[in-house]
Design a protein around this motif. Structure first.
Motif, short mmCIF file in Angstrom:
data_model
loop_
_atom_site.label_atom_id
_atom_site.label_comp_id
_atom_site.label_asym_id
_atom_site.label_seq_id
_atom_site.Cartn_x
_atom_site.Cartn_y
_atom_site.Cartn_z
N LEU A 169 -21.35 25.49 83.72
CA LEU A 169 -19.90 25.05 83.61
C LEU A 169 -19.01 25.97 84.70
O LEU A 169 -18.30 25.57 85.47
N HIS A 170 -19.34 27.36 84.63
CA HIS A 170 -18.83 28.48 85.40
C HIS A 170 -19.32 28.34 86.79
O HIS A 170 -18.26 28.50 87.66
N LEU A 171 -20.21 27.84 86.94
CA LEU A 171 -20.80 27.79 88.24
C LEU A 171 -20.04 26.72 88.95
O LEU A 171 -19.67 26.95 90.15
N LEU A 192 -21.15 13.47 75.32
CA LEU A 192 -21.05 14.27 75.68
C LEU A 192 -20.77 15.58 74.53
O LEU A 192 -20.30 15.19 73.38
N PRO A 193 -21.51 16.84 74.52
CA PRO A 193 -21.21 17.55 73.51
C PRO A 193 -20.12 18.67 73.89
O PRO A 193 -20.29 19.38 74.73
N TRP A 194 -19.10 18.80 73.35
CA TRP A 194 -17.90 19.42 73.58
C TRP A 194 -18.03 20.73 72.77
O TRP A 194 -17.33 21.81 73.46
N GLY A 195 -18.66 20.89 71.48
CA GLY A 195 -18.75 21.98 70.60
C GLY A 195 -17.41 22.13 69.89
O GLY A 195 -16.54 21.06 69.71
N GLY A 196 -17.22 23.38 69.32
CA GLY A 196 -16.06 23.44 68.49
C GLY A 196 -15.99 22.92 67.11
O GLY A 196 -17.08 22.83 66.55
N GLN A 220 -20.15 27.37 76.49
CA GLN A 220 -20.45 27.49 77.95
C GLN A 220 -19.04 28.36 78.61
O GLN A 220 -18.99 29.21 79.53
N GLU A 221 -17.93 28.12 78.07
CA GLU A 221 -16.75 28.67 78.33
C GLU A 221 -16.84 30.10 78.25
O GLU A 221 -16.31 30.95 78.92
N SER A 222 -17.60 30.77 77.19
CA SER A 222 -17.60 32.08 76.91
C SER A 222 -18.54 32.68 77.73
O SER A 222 -18.88 33.85 77.58
N ASP A 223 -19.58 31.89 78.34
CA ASP A 223 -20.74 32.42 79.05
C ASP A 223 -20.62 32.56 80.59
O ASP A 223 -20.68 31.39 81.22
N PRO A 224 -20.23 33.57 81.21
CA PRO A 224 -19.89 33.25 82.66
C PRO A 224 -21.14 33.24 83.60
O PRO A 224 -20.74 32.49 84.61
N HIS A 257 -26.99 22.93 72.22
CA HIS A 257 -27.34 24.05 73.25
C HIS A 257 -26.47 23.52 74.55
O HIS A 257 -26.36 24.88 75.09
N PHE A 258 -25.94 22.65 74.91
CA PHE A 258 -25.19 22.65 76.17
C PHE A 258 -23.64 22.46 75.95
O PHE A 258 -22.91 22.18 77.03
N ASN A 259 -23.10 22.57 74.79
CA ASN A 259 -21.97 22.30 74.64
C ASN A 259 -20.90 23.30 75.34
O ASN A 259 -21.11 24.12 75.85
N ALA A 260 -19.90 22.33 75.76
CA ALA A 260 -18.76 23.17 76.61
C ALA A 260 -18.08 24.22 75.80
O ALA A 260 -17.75 25.25 76.74
#
Length: 548
Positions: A469-471, A425-429, A461-465, A455-458
């Motif tokens: 992930l937010h869905l 998984l891509p977690w980012g950070g 996605q945390e900062s993108d409403p 492009h898919f990292n968590a």
């Protein structure tokens, strides 16, 4: 006020942790218990009720841990038994139950029992399915059964001097010899394994290959069949009536605990009516409804899947269990990213068409978002495969040299196998490997991630409403508020391209057509994608409504 809930598992959302690919805590490129423990807050925020962890036992990893060498310990690459105990306690403290994978059809060929069998121990040999071969010198397999992974389902053994001897059955890889469930020692062993983990606080088990434990007497030849789709054919090695006695014994063990433990069956059988037999009140609690893994993104097919599954579950007084992806099939973003077939298909069919039809991943993600709202609105249990809450597609171009799936290694049919749905998984950070490993780690992930995986990292996605992930987070919160314990289910009359149903006080609408459709008056609680005029549902979209 939310409706009163029944048994927790009856409407739970369970998150599948493919532990090798979930999160790497020690920097060796392999997911582990430390990585999973660090992500418990993420899972709690997601809103799931339980996690299902793929096999974490000691294993040579010939089939990613489904070749178990010891059922009462932890694979050293993943951690220790003490760490497992901490994980169970920490998950429970976060309100998350823990389901493990049990693999009763076969062991590893490195299991002590099988090693004793190869050494000539007759008691150990009777725990497996050794048979003399056919032909003048026993040079032919005992029957025509084929491995799910390709090739014959039998391997011949040799004695200490290298002389050929009997054959043993392996429905999967040769490193996974099938057990003989007619042997009482095998039954007693697994009942003890259940108690070992239940005593440690585990809440239940997913049963691998639950349909295959009992084989027909005499092991007769199978009729014509496709080994990649054994559930579609009558086969003397699958779904025999004797398996139900085993699960009645298991259920008595589960019910002896307070609270009772639970089971979910991986049972690939010919019909939902056959599946319902596993769900009788004195057998298993749930079984995966796999038809969504095979169905096109089409309202008519999806309604048929729901109707068939619900009718079969009702026969046993049980509940349906819905799933869109798992570690064995093409991720649904990719399945939906191409033209949709006009029939139910297998993942092997989908993988073989990749070189001939380009994927439209934007379309796949839109459809995946819609399908998620559809199944999360249904009554029953829903399973989420790790990464689907990030909108991950299948990785289609894993280099052949990096592939590890026995489906690819054994088969000679052009099927590249299942590695593409198992990418770390891509977690980012700040972590390495798109956040899969900790900062500073230098080891490469056990399967290579593509360059665009970030492009898919968590973290992003945390900062993108508007992210996937937010869905999922919003859907799970609304599910718990409006649908947990809700009664009543009815289809809403619609056009052919639309599937709509009422569950509790929510209406779920899915548009698989090419034009917007009018929605009834009411409050839109959640929509899978924007873009349609007010009061309309866009193509390849879904919405949850509360009618006025």
């Amino acid at each position: 006020m939310a409706p009163e809930r029944g048994p927790w598992w009856a409407d739970a959302v369970v998150y599948q942790v493919y532990i090798r690919s979930f999160a790497d805590g020690d920097g060796d490129g392999l997911g582990d218990i430390a990585g999973l423990r660090a992500r418990i807050p993420y899972l709690a925020e997601l809103g799931i009720d339980a996690i299902w962890i793929n096999p974490w036992y000691p294993s040579p990893q010939a089939d990613a841990g489904y070749d178990v060498a010891d059922y009462r310990d932890i694979e050293p690459a993943y951690g220790t038994l003490a760490e497992a105990d901490l994980l169970i306690a920490e998950a429970h403290a976060a309100g998350i139950r823990v389901i493990l994978d049990i693999v009763p059809n076969h062991t590893s060929d490195q299991h002590a029992w099988f090693q004793a069998a190869l050494a000539g121990d007759e008691a150990a040999r009777d725990r497996y399915l050794f048979r003399p071969g056919k032909g003048e010198a026993g040079e032919l397999p005992p029957n025509n059964w084929e491995s799910i992974f390709g090739g014959p389902a039998w391997r011949r053994t040799t004695d200490a001097d290298g002389n050929p001897c009997e054959w043993y059955l392996h429905f999967f890889a040769p490193e996974q010899p099938d057990l003989n469930w007619e042997n009482p020692e095998v039954r007693a062993e697994f009942e003890d394994v259940l108690r070992f983990w239940f005593d440690r606080g585990v809440d239940g088990f997913r049963i691998d290959v639950a349909h295959a434990l009992i084989k027909e007497d005499g092991l007769p030849d199978a009729g014509d069949h496709d080994p990649s789709a054994p559930h579609a054919y009558e086969h003397p090695g699958f779904d025999r009536d004797g398996v139900h006695e085993i699960y009645r014994d298991w259920r008595r063990i589960a019910d002896s605990y307070d609270p009772p433990r639970v089971f979910v069956a991986e049972a690939w059988v010919q019909s939902n009516e056959r599946l319902a037999r596993y769900l009788r009140p004195d057998e298993l609690h749930t079984a995966f409804q796999f038809d969504f893994l095979r169905a096109p993104f089409d309202a008519g097919y999806m309604k048929e899947v729901v109707d068939d599954a619900r009718a079969a579950s009702a026969l046993a007084g049980g509940t349906s269990t819905w799933v869109l992806s798992n570690h064995d099939v093409v991720r649904h973003v990719t399945r939906y990213a191409r033209s949709q077939p006009d029939a139910m298909v297998e993942s092997s069919w989908d993988r073989l068409r990749w070189p001939h039809e380009e994927a439209d991943l934007d379309l796949g993600v839109r459809r995946a978002r819609a399908a998620a709202l559809f199944i999360l609105g249904l009554p029953g249990t829903a399973y989420v495969y790790q990464g689907e809450e990030l909108g991950l597609p299948e990785v289609e171009d894993v280099p052949d040299a990096a592939r590890q799936d026995p489906t690819f290694l054994q088969a000679d049919n052009g099927d590249v196998g299942r590695d593409g749905c198992r990418i770390p998984l891509p977690w980012g950070g700040e972590g390495a490997a798109h956040g899969f490993s900790p900062a500073g780690a230098t080891a490469e992930p056990w399967l290579p991630q593509p360059a665009n995986w970030s492009h898919f990292n968590a973290a992003d996605q945390e900062s993108d409403p508007g992210s996937v992930l937010h869905l999922y987070r919003r859907a799970l919160r609304l599910r718990r508020a409006h649908l947990a314990g809700a009664t009543g289910f009815a289809w809403v009359p619609t056009s052919d391209d639309v599937a709509a149903f009422r569950h509790g006080d929510v209406e779920v609408w899915l548009n698989t057509g090419s034009t917007p459709v009018a929605l009834p008056a009411g409050e839109v609680l959640l929509a899978s994608s924007p873009g349609a005029p007010a009061g309309f549902l866009a193509p390849d979209s879904a919405a949850w409504l509360r009618r006025s």
